[in-house]
Enzyme design. Structure first.
Site, PDB file in Angstrom:
ATOM      1  N   ASP A  30       0.862  -1.187   0.000  1.00  0.00           N
ATOM      2  CA  ASP A  30       0.000   0.000   0.000  1.00  0.00           C
ATOM      3  C   ASP A  30       0.897   1.235   0.000  1.00  0.00           C
ATOM      4  OD1 ASP A  30      -3.216   0.418   0.871  1.00  0.00           O
ATOM      5  OD2 ASP A  30      -1.911   2.164   1.206  1.00  0.00           O
ATOM      6  N   CYS A 269     -19.881   1.476  -0.516  1.00  0.00           N
ATOM      7  CA  CYS A 269     -20.178   0.612  -1.667  1.00  0.00           C
ATOM      8  C   CYS A 269     -21.504   0.909  -2.345  1.00  0.00           C
ATOM      9  CB  CYS A 269     -20.141  -0.846  -1.244  1.00  0.00           C
ATOM     10  SG  CYS A 269     -18.480  -1.410  -0.916  1.00  0.00           S
ATOM     11  N   LYS A 272     -22.137   4.468  -4.206  1.00  0.00           N
ATOM     12  CA  LYS A 272     -21.266   4.781  -5.355  1.00  0.00           C
ATOM     13  C   LYS A 272     -21.356   3.696  -6.425  1.00  0.00           C
ATOM     14  CE  LYS A 272     -17.100   2.349  -4.481  1.00  0.00           C
ATOM     15  NZ  LYS A 272     -16.734   1.272  -5.342  1.00  0.00           N
TER      16      LYS A 272
HETATM   17  C1  UDX Z   1     -22.478  -3.933   0.881  1.00  0.00           C
HETATM   18  C2  UDX Z   1     -22.927  -5.313   0.363  1.00  0.00           C
HETATM   19  O1  UDX Z   1     -23.846  -5.884   1.302  1.00  0.00           O
HETATM   20  C3  UDX Z   1     -21.723  -6.208   0.167  1.00  0.00           C
HETATM   21  O2  UDX Z   1     -22.137  -7.463  -0.360  1.00  0.00           O
HETATM   22  C4  UDX Z   1     -20.762  -5.528  -0.797  1.00  0.00           C
HETATM   23  O3  UDX Z   1     -19.607  -6.321  -0.986  1.00  0.00           O
HETATM   24  C5  UDX Z   1     -20.366  -4.149  -0.273  1.00  0.00           C
HETATM   25  O4  UDX Z   1     -21.548  -3.377  -0.041  1.00  0.00           O
HETATM   26  P1  UDX Z   1     -21.711  -2.939   3.235  1.00  0.00           P
HETATM   27  O5  UDX Z   1     -21.457  -1.642   2.537  1.00  0.00           O
HETATM   28  O6  UDX Z   1     -20.710  -3.445   4.215  1.00  0.00           O
HETATM   29  O7  UDX Z   1     -21.899  -4.122   2.159  1.00  0.00           O
HETATM   30  O8  UDX Z   1     -23.089  -2.761   4.010  1.00  0.00           O
HETATM   31  P2  UDX Z   1     -24.503  -3.477   4.075  1.00  0.00           P
HETATM   32  O9  UDX Z   1     -24.547  -4.381   5.235  1.00  0.00           O
HETATM   33  O10 UDX Z   1     -24.908  -4.013   2.760  1.00  0.00           O
HETATM   34  O11 UDX Z   1     -25.413  -2.208   4.423  1.00  0.00           O
HETATM   35  C6  UDX Z   1     -25.451  -1.109   3.526  1.00  0.00           C
HETATM   36  C7  UDX Z   1     -26.335  -0.011   4.058  1.00  0.00           C
HETATM   37  O12 UDX Z   1     -27.696  -0.390   3.961  1.00  0.00           O
HETATM   38  C8  UDX Z   1     -26.120   0.377   5.507  1.00  0.00           C
HETATM   39  O13 UDX Z   1     -26.160   1.789   5.603  1.00  0.00           O
HETATM   40  C9  UDX Z   1     -27.275  -0.275   6.230  1.00  0.00           C
HETATM   41  O14 UDX Z   1     -27.621   0.412   7.401  1.00  0.00           O
HETATM   42  C10 UDX Z   1     -28.366  -0.148   5.179  1.00  0.00           C
HETATM   43  N1  UDX Z   1     -29.436  -1.163   5.299  1.00  0.00           N
HETATM   44  C11 UDX Z   1     -29.150  -2.500   5.196  1.00  0.00           C
HETATM   45  C12 UDX Z   1     -30.758  -0.746   5.478  1.00  0.00           C
HETATM   46  O15 UDX Z   1     -31.035   0.460   5.554  1.00  0.00           O
HETATM   47  N2  UDX Z   1     -31.745  -1.699   5.553  1.00  0.00           N
HETATM   48  C13 UDX Z   1     -31.498  -3.026   5.445  1.00  0.00           C
HETATM   49  O16 UDX Z   1     -32.443  -3.813   5.516  1.00  0.00           O
HETATM   50  C14 UDX Z   1     -30.151  -3.437   5.267  1.00  0.00           C
END
Ligand code: UDX
Length: 447
Positions: A30, A269, A272
């Site tokens: 990195d 994720c 974007k």
């Molecule tokens: C996400 C994808 O789940 C993962 O597979 C990918 O590789 C990267 O992006 P992550 O960003 O870690 O993972 O978060 P995630 O658990 O998916 O939650 C994303 C957002 O959605 C959070 O802000 C969470 O609070 C919100 N969320 C999630 C809701 O508002 N309601 C839900 O039912 C689930």
């Protein structure tokens, strides 16, 4: 297998530690010396449950090293590209500059290895077409290496588990069969423990592998915005979105997961990725195929407006001088990530409307202090609640969900709460004398 992992952020650091755990010799590379020196000492540079013991084990055992010295790439046979692909400034498209500089580093420093041809494995989330472009660049430069696209699906907070025992692994292989066989057998060796456990492995071409990742994230984002649009309907009709989600979730074609209505999705994720996907569809002349994602995005952003308006309404129509206790700032619990966090955005907007915001978060406080020095951050929920006119639970950390409403009532000036994640028991809070408002949820009995 000798492996390099280029980029040691959330994805790369976890991937490097897990690959060392599988018994490989791994070097993480990195450009950030501070990050590298922490990781080299076995200390994660971000909050991720389960990562520290894995890092320490790898570092102490000598199988896992981290460096800023790119010449370390000369020792590896398999090179993972795990750099970030953030949203480009002034555009929806992904910024691929880190991916291309990783490719340049490989071209400059990688050397032939005795145990087989070099394999370059893309893990970063990229616009469809990138793997082919990288393969062409590698071939033009005359490096004898095969490119394979192997998207990750890890969730922050569950990243170690998602890497060690994923739901599936996807190999995006070149059309050339011999090259494809080389890449497949090298990755099979890298992921031997995963494959031995019977986890499905899908062999596809480059564009399919690239699309799998953005399609999965788009589906998840759509599911969340769907239930949030139902929350708007529930608010307009007196229905309860939590009961509605429970009821439709019993249909196993729909399923109960990712149907939690609230202030919407954020993080590094989903937001974007859906935007970059729309931008790429536009470049490909099929933007109509993804116009629904615009709606997904705007429903999501509307949740934040709604939370701020609800706060203003509950506070009597204006926020100036109102003391608001904000519980939670990260984009979700068990993470210290505040990138595109709905909670932080809402806290900032309340502050912008003149509220006296006092916020707290178990893991995100440090990042917020650096980003938003104007927001008052305190260490505990009790301090935030002290004398508050309004309480807003914006990230569903366990300790906030478990707050005793009677105790909280003894601290605040006025017992009014907005449950931005629909995780509190409305009946219990109402019975304790609170004015409770959820997101598309009834405050009293829902049946
Ligand atoms: C996400 C994808 O789940 C993962 O597979 C990918 O590789 C990267 O992006 P992550 O960003 O870690 O993972 O978060 P995630 O658990 O998916 O939650 C994303 C957002 O959605 C959070 O802000 C969470 O609070 C919100 N969320 C999630 C809701 O508002 N309601 C839900 O039912 C689930």
């Amino acid at each position: 297998m000798k492996i390099s992992v280029i980029g040691c952020g959330y994805l790369g650091a976890v991937h490097a530690a897990c690959m060392a755990d599988f018994g490989h010799e791994v070097v993480g590379v990195d450009v950030d010396p501070e990050k590298v020196s922490k990781l080299a000492a076995g200390i994660p540079s971000f909050h991720e449950p389960g990562l520290e013991p894995l890092l320490r084990k790898g570092v102490d055992g000598g199988d896992l090293t981290f460096t800023t010295d790119k010449s370390a790439l000369s020792q590896a046979r398999v090179h993972f590209i795990a750099v970030g692909t953030p949203q480009r400034g002034g555009s929806y498209a992904a910024d691929l500059s880190y991916v291309w500089s990783a490719v340049d580093d490989i071209l400059t420093h990688a050397r032939p290895q005795p145990d087989g041809p070099l394999v370059i494995v893309g893990k970063s989330t990229v616009p469809v077409g990138t793997a082919q472009a990288i393969a062409e660049r590698i071939a033009e430069a005359g490096l004898d290496a095969v490119v394979v696209w192997n998207p990750e699906f890890l969730r922050e907070g569950l990243a170690v588990q998602d890497t060690l025992t994923p739901d599936r692994v996807v190999y995006g292989l070149p059309d050339d069969h011999a090259a494809g066989d080389t890449a497949r057998s090298a990755l099979d060796e890298v992921y031997a423990p995963i494959l031995e456990a019977g986890i499905p492995r899908l062999l596809v071409n480059y564009p399919t592998a690239e699309l799998v990742k953005v399609a999965a994230n788009s589906f998840l984002a759509t599911k969340i915005s769907f239930i949030n649009s139902m929350a708007e309907l529930c608010d307009a009709t007196g229905a309860d979105v939590s009961r509605l989600a429970e009821a439709i979730g019993h249909d196993d074609r729909i399923g109960p997961k990712f149907l939690q209505a609230g202030i919407g999705f954020g993080g590094g994720c989903l937001p974007k990725d859906i935007r970059a996907f729309m931008a790429r569809a536009g470049e490909l002349g099929v933007d109509q195929s993804l116009t629904f994602l615009r709606e997904v995005d705007s429903i999501n952003m509307r949740r934040r407006d709604h939370a701020v308006e609800l706060a203003s309404t509950m506070a009597g129509g204006r926020l100036v001088g109102v003391k608001v206790a904000v519980l939670g700032l990260t984009f979700k619990p068990d993470s210290d990530d505040v990138r595109d966090s709905p909670a932080l955005d809402i806290a900032g907007r309340l502050w912008g409307r003149g509220a006296n915001v006092v916020a707290t978060d178990p893991a995100g406080a440090e990042a917020v202090r650096a980003l938003r020095p104007d927001l008052q951050i305190v260490d505990t929920a009790d301090e935030a609640l002290d004398g508050a006119d309004l309480v807003m639970l914006l990230t569903a950390w366990k300790e906030y969900v478990a707050i005793d409403p009677a105790h909280a009532k003894s601290l605040v000036a006025t017992p009014r709460v907005i449950d931005g994640r629909n995780v509190l028991d409305p009946q219990r809070w109402t019975d304790s004398g609170w004015e409770y408002r959820g997101m598309g949820r009834r405050s009293g009995p829902s049946a």
